[in-house]
Design a protein around this motif. Structure first.
Motif, PDB file in Angstrom:
ATOM      1  N   VAL A  42       0.845  -1.194   0.000  1.00  0.00           N
ATOM      2  CA  VAL A  42       0.000   0.000   0.000  1.00  0.00           C
ATOM      3  C   VAL A  42       0.881   1.244   0.000  1.00  0.00           C
ATOM      4  CG1 VAL A  42      -1.662   1.340   1.347  1.00  0.00           C
ATOM      5  CG2 VAL A  42      -1.991  -1.116   1.063  1.00  0.00           C
ATOM      6  N   GLY A  43       1.909   1.247   0.849  1.00  0.00           N
ATOM      7  CA  GLY A  43       2.836   2.378   0.893  1.00  0.00           C
ATOM      8  C   GLY A  43       3.557   2.576  -0.430  1.00  0.00           C
ATOM      9  N   MET A  44       3.969   1.471  -1.060  1.00  0.00           N
ATOM     10  CA  MET A  44       4.664   1.559  -2.341  1.00  0.00           C
ATOM     11  C   MET A  44       3.758   2.184  -3.395  1.00  0.00           C
ATOM     12  SD  MET A  44       5.913  -1.439  -4.961  1.00  0.00           S
ATOM     13  CE  MET A  44       4.213  -1.791  -5.374  1.00  0.00           C
ATOM     14  N   PHE A  45       2.516   1.704  -3.492  1.00  0.00           N
ATOM     15  CA  PHE A  45       1.608   2.244  -4.501  1.00  0.00           C
ATOM     16  C   PHE A  45       1.255   3.702  -4.217  1.00  0.00           C
ATOM     17  CE2 PHE A  45       0.834  -2.212  -5.703  1.00  0.00           C
ATOM     18  CZ  PHE A  45       1.067  -2.068  -7.065  1.00  0.00           C
ATOM     19  N   ARG A  46       1.143   4.052  -2.958  1.00  0.00           N
ATOM     20  CA  ARG A  46       0.876   5.449  -2.607  1.00  0.00           C
ATOM     21  C   ARG A  46       2.033   6.328  -3.084  1.00  0.00           C
ATOM     22  NH1 ARG A  46       0.477   5.110   2.738  1.00  0.00           N
ATOM     23  NH2 ARG A  46      -1.701   4.514   2.603  1.00  0.00           N
ATOM     24  N   GLU A  47       3.262   5.917  -2.773  1.00  0.00           N
ATOM     25  CA  GLU A  47       4.436   6.694  -3.185  1.00  0.00           C
ATOM     26  C   GLU A  47       4.564   6.757  -4.707  1.00  0.00           C
ATOM     27  OE1 GLU A  47       6.547   8.672  -1.586  1.00  0.00           O
ATOM     28  OE2 GLU A  47       5.382   8.315   0.224  1.00  0.00           O
ATOM     29  N   LEU A  48       4.340   5.632  -5.381  1.00  0.00           N
ATOM     30  CA  LEU A  48       4.424   5.624  -6.843  1.00  0.00           C
ATOM     31  C   LEU A  48       3.402   6.570  -7.464  1.00  0.00           C
ATOM     32  CD1 LEU A  48       4.893   1.844  -7.710  1.00  0.00           C
ATOM     33  CD2 LEU A  48       6.482   3.704  -8.197  1.00  0.00           C
TER      34      LEU A  48
END
Length: 191
Positions: A42-48
């Motif tokens: 979730v954090g990765m997709f938010r940052e991306l």
């Protein structure tokens, strides 16, 4: 680490409450599912998502004085290899055919593209850059040069290469997932 989470939005379309096809299969409104690495993903997709929006926003602001957009630049760049149809551009850019056609029409109106007969498909013309389109394509990198220069100091070459590698891995994983999912759906429906 494994996380236990409740979710609604991650359910497939056929499993969502209210979907007529899923009415008989629904046991309860909320499901529990065990997803390994859920929080980091979730954090990765938010940052991306935020990084792409920020980077695209900078590019859009820099291209505006040239009368162009990132979408138009991407379309013109795709044609740099030679004439291509709108459906082929849409597949390559992973966009809808309709939005890609809209961009093609604008670029034709502006004199940056030509419609050519397609020997393989009578109703789907090929598009090619005009001299004006090639001139725009050559000029646009100068519009974002300051941004690229800034990124070159903000990120090391190693970081840029690693980010490119990781982005490619994510794209390939998404393509593999989509292909597998479509195959499963086709097997279930008999198509």
């Amino acid at each position: 680490m494994t996380a236990l989470c409740q979710y609604d939005s991650l359910m497939s379309y056929n499993e969502r409450p209210g979907n007529a096809q899923a009415a008989g299969r629904r046991k309860e409104k909320r499901h529990q599912v065990e997803i390994q690495h859920y929080s980091p993903l979730v954090g990765m997709f938010r940052e991306l998502t935020q990084a792409l929006a920020a980077a695209n926003g900078v590019a859009e602001r820099l291209l505006a004085p040239e009368g162009q957009t990132l979408a138009r630049w991407t379309f013109l760049d795709t044609l740099s290899e030679g004439p291509i149809s709108v459906p082929a551009v849409a597949r390559r850019l992973r966009q809808t055919r309709q939005s890609t056609q809209r961009i093609a029409d604008i670029l034709v109106e502006e004199g940056h593209l030509l419609r050519l007969p397609n020997p393989d498909h009578r109703r789907s013309p090929l598009y090619a850059c005009t001299a004006s389109g090639r001139e725009v394509l050559e000029r646009l990198p100068d519009a974002v040069a300051e941004w690229y220069s800034f990124l070159g100091t903000a990120l090391s070459l190693d970081q840029i290469e690693r980010l490119t590698e990781l982005s490619r891995s994510l794209r390939l994983a998404a393509e593999e997932f989509t292909e597998a999912r479509l195959s499963r759906e086709a097997a279930l429906t008999g198509n």
